[in-house]
Structure formats: structure tokens, C-alpha cells
Design a protein around this motif. Structure first.
Motif, mmCIF file in Angstrom:
data_model
loop_
_atom_site.group_PDB
_atom_site.id
_atom_site.type_symbol
_atom_site.label_atom_id
_atom_site.label_comp_id
_atom_site.label_asym_id
_atom_site.label_seq_id
_atom_site.Cartn_x
_atom_site.Cartn_y
_atom_site.Cartn_z
ATOM 1 N N ALA A 22 13.546 7.161 1.550
ATOM 2 C CA ALA A 22 12.478 6.581 0.742
ATOM 3 C C ALA A 22 13.001 6.195 -0.634
ATOM 4 O O ALA A 22 12.681 5.124 -1.163
ATOM 5 C CB ALA A 22 11.313 7.558 0.611
ATOM 6 N N LEU A 23 13.829 7.040 -1.210
ATOM 7 C CA LEU A 23 14.405 6.732 -2.524
ATOM 8 C C LEU A 23 15.201 5.430 -2.469
ATOM 9 O O LEU A 23 15.040 4.555 -3.318
ATOM 10 C CB LEU A 23 15.297 7.880 -2.987
ATOM 11 N N TYR A 24 16.058 5.300 -1.444
ATOM 12 C CA TYR A 24 16.875 4.093 -1.339
ATOM 13 C C TYR A 24 16.034 2.854 -1.005
ATOM 14 O O TYR A 24 16.462 1.731 -1.271
ATOM 15 C CB TYR A 24 17.972 4.285 -0.300
ATOM 16 N N ARG A 25 14.849 3.052 -0.446
ATOM 17 C CA ARG A 25 13.942 1.925 -0.197
ATOM 18 C C ARG A 25 13.141 1.555 -1.441
ATOM 19 O O ARG A 25 12.343 0.617 -1.410
ATOM 20 C CB ARG A 25 12.967 2.268 0.936
ATOM 21 N N GLY A 26 13.292 2.305 -2.524
ATOM 22 C CA GLY A 26 12.548 2.041 -3.747
ATOM 23 C C GLY A 26 11.172 2.681 -3.763
ATOM 24 O O GLY A 26 10.312 2.292 -4.554
ATOM 25 N N GLU A 27 10.966 3.688 -2.905
ATOM 26 C CA GLU A 27 9.693 4.390 -2.837
ATOM 27 C C GLU A 27 9.841 5.793 -3.418
ATOM 28 O O GLU A 27 10.948 6.274 -3.646
ATOM 29 C CB GLU A 27 9.232 4.477 -1.376
ATOM 30 N N SER A 28 8.711 6.467 -3.649
ATOM 31 C CA SER A 28 8.759 7.840 -4.142
ATOM 32 C C SER A 28 9.421 8.741 -3.108
ATOM 33 O O SER A 28 9.015 8.769 -1.948
ATOM 34 C CB SER A 28 7.349 8.355 -4.434
ATOM 35 N N PRO A 29 10.436 9.525 -3.507
ATOM 36 C CA PRO A 29 11.116 10.393 -2.547
ATOM 37 C C PRO A 29 10.452 11.757 -2.364
ATOM 38 O O PRO A 29 10.881 12.542 -1.516
ATOM 39 C CB PRO A 29 12.504 10.560 -3.167
ATOM 40 N N GLY A 30 9.447 12.047 -3.169
ATOM 41 C CA GLY A 30 8.803 13.352 -3.066
ATOM 42 C C GLY A 30 7.599 13.453 -3.972
ATOM 43 O O GLY A 30 7.362 12.593 -4.830
ATOM 44 N N GLN A 31 6.824 14.502 -3.776
ATOM 45 C CA GLN A 31 5.599 14.684 -4.551
ATOM 46 C C GLN A 31 5.887 14.739 -6.048
ATOM 47 O O GLN A 31 6.722 15.506 -6.510
ATOM 48 C CB GLN A 31 4.904 15.977 -4.116
ATOM 49 N N GLY A 32 5.186 13.888 -6.789
ATOM 50 C CA GLY A 32 5.309 13.874 -8.239
ATOM 51 C C GLY A 32 6.551 13.191 -8.769
ATOM 52 O O GLY A 32 6.818 13.236 -9.974
ATOM 53 N N ILE A 33 7.336 12.539 -7.894
ATOM 54 C CA ILE A 33 8.558 11.865 -8.317
ATOM 55 C C ILE A 33 8.339 10.356 -8.255
ATOM 56 O O ILE A 33 7.965 9.828 -7.213
ATOM 57 C CB ILE A 33 9.757 12.260 -7.442
ATOM 58 N N ALA A 34 8.554 9.690 -9.360
ATOM 59 C CA ALA A 34 8.325 8.249 -9.421
ATOM 60 C C ALA A 34 9.388 7.496 -8.634
ATOM 61 O O ALA A 34 10.538 7.946 -8.528
ATOM 62 C CB ALA A 34 8.332 7.782 -10.866
ATOM 63 N N PRO A 35 9.035 6.347 -8.055
ATOM 64 C CA PRO A 35 10.046 5.510 -7.393
ATOM 65 C C PRO A 35 11.134 5.098 -8.379
ATOM 66 O O PRO A 35 10.897 4.990 -9.583
ATOM 67 C CB PRO A 35 9.240 4.298 -6.919
ATOM 68 N N MET A 36 12.336 4.876 -7.874
ATOM 69 C CA MET A 36 13.467 4.468 -8.698
ATOM 70 C C MET A 36 13.984 3.124 -8.206
ATOM 71 O O MET A 36 14.217 2.956 -7.007
ATOM 72 C CB MET A 36 14.594 5.503 -8.626
ATOM 73 N N THR A 37 14.178 2.209 -9.100
ATOM 74 C CA THR A 37 14.766 0.926 -8.730
ATOM 75 C C THR A 37 16.208 1.108 -8.279
ATOM 76 O O THR A 37 16.660 0.519 -7.299
ATOM 77 C CB THR A 37 14.718 -0.054 -9.912
ATOM 78 N N THR A 38 16.924 1.972 -9.000
ATOM 79 C CA THR A 38 18.318 2.274 -8.694
ATOM 80 C C THR A 38 18.524 3.779 -8.791
ATOM 81 O O THR A 38 18.144 4.377 -9.798
ATOM 82 C CB THR A 38 19.273 1.572 -9.675
#
Length: 223
Positions: A22-38
Motif C-alpha cells: 500500500a505504501l508503494y502504491r501511494g496509499e496509507s500503509p497503516g492506521q493513522g499513517i498518511a500516504p507517502m508520495t515517495t
């Protein structure tokens, strides 16, 4: 890119589940963690520890980059003449890794795999590189990982590992931390003899502030 038996792209990061795909797709990887562009570790260059291990002559034979992510360490080692396999739990990360390898003219074999099982890999590798995977696993995962890596390597193989240390300051967000005793107990119990275990610090970010982050650099030999 090939796939082995994979149940989930979830591991743990600190004390909570963390979905790396999910992180590499640009989505939130876990509860309370914002998505990351990179991802914060995407420097588009090999890590300093991998460069030091290569120049120090510790990398030999068939190489496994376990938890290879976007592939930059695997690509660096391949361009330095090694036969390299890069395994990661995230199919999305490996799409980028394959593109980067092609652009660099590096012949790396990438595959999706669970680092705690390594199904299909037995007596296959002489060197294992781990940059930041071990600390992302929970206690059971670390023990399974150590046993799986032992099965996947040949006698006398070398494990070269870098992970977060428990010497790091505690921030607002949970962060993974590994003690010296954990490394000695988990790896020693799985048939690895630690030849070198050194603390190191690198610039990092904690709760938005720039700090020196503490790491372990480890070299171990397979019994």
C-alpha cells in the motif's frame, strides 16, 4: 518478475501492522499513517553500508538482497559483477525495481517472496544483504526469518545486515528498534555466528526534526 507463495504484503513497523505494498502504491500503509508520495528510504542510490560491504570484500558468490524494495542495492551489486536475486513482499515495489535495473543495464532477478518463509529457495545463496528488513518484523517473524535465511544459504554464507538500534530516541510515532541481545539471540539460535556487530549513526528524521538515527551494522557467518 516472478512470484512465490505469498500470503500478505503486511509486516510490522514498530508495534503495528504495516502494509508495504500500500505504501508503494501511494496509499496509507497503516492506521493513522498518511500516504507517502515517495518512501523516505528511496534515495535512488545504494546505501552507504552496502557500498562499504562491497568495497570491503564481504560480498561473494550468489547474492540475495532480501527486502530489496526499489532495487537500488541489488542493482549496485549487479553492476559490480555479482549474480543477484532481489526478493520483496511488495509486487508494486518490484515493478519499479525492474524498471531501474533495465535502465541501469543490470541483470537482477526480482521475485515476490515472504522473507519469513523463502519458499523455493534452499542452499541457493552465498551472501545475504538486508537493509532495514529485520527491524520491520515482529518477534516471531524475526525468528522465522533467521531460520529461512539459513535454509536459503550454503554453508559458510555471509549475512550482512543493517537495522535500527534500540538506542534511538522515542518519538510520538512507534518505530522499530532492535537490541544487541535480540540480534545475538535470534541469529545465534538459528545457526548464525556473529563476526562483527557495530553501532553507527546516520542523519534521519524524527517527528519532523532532523536527528542522528542509530543503527546496527552486522556481519554473520552461517554455521
Amino acid at each position: 518478475m516472478t512470484k512465490t507463495n505469498l500470503s500478505s504484503s503486511h509486516e510490522s513497523f514498530g508495534s503495528q501492522p504495516f502494509d508495504f505494498d500500500a505504501l508503494y502504491r501511494g496509499e496509507s500503509p497503516g492506521q493513522g499513517i498518511a500516504p507517502m508520495t515517495t518512501p523516505p528510504w528511496d534515495t535512488k542510490a545504494p546505501s552507504e553500508s552496502v557500498i562499504a560491504w562491497q568495497t570491503g570484500g564481504w560480498v561473494h558468490g550468489n547474492v540475495l538482497d532480501i527486502g530489496c524494495g526499489l532495487g537500488d542495492n541489488a542493482i549496485y551489486l549487479a553492476t559490480n559483477g555479482h549474480t543477484v536475486t532481489g526478493l520483496d513482499i511488495s509486487p508494486t515495489a518490484l515493478i519499479t525495481a525492474e524498471r531501474r535495473a533495465k535502465d541501469a543495464g543490470a541483470g537482477v532477478k526480482f521475485a515476490v517472496a515472504d522473507s519469513t518463509k523463502l519458499d523455493g529457495y534452499t542452499d541457493a545463496f552465498d551472501t545475504v544483504i538486508d537493509i532495514g528488513l529485520f527491524h520491520s518484523l515482529d518477534d516471531d517473524g524475526r525468528r522465522s526469518y533467521a531460520a529461512a535465511v539459513h535454509r536459503a544459504t550454503r554453508p559458510g554464507a555471509t549475512l550482512l545486515l543493517s537495522c535500527f538500534s534500540d538506542a534511538n530516541p522515542v518519538g510520538e510515532e512507534p518505530r522499530p528498534a532492535v537490541s544487541e541481545q535480540t540480534l545475538r539471540d535470534v541469529l545465534g539460535g538459528a545457526g548464525w555466528d556473529i563476526a562483527s556487530l557495530e553501532p553507527a549513526t546516520l542523519p534521519g528524521e524524527l517527528d519532523g526534526a532532523q536527528v542522528d538515527m542509530a543503527f546496527w551494522y552486522l556481519r554473520a557467518q552461517r554455521r
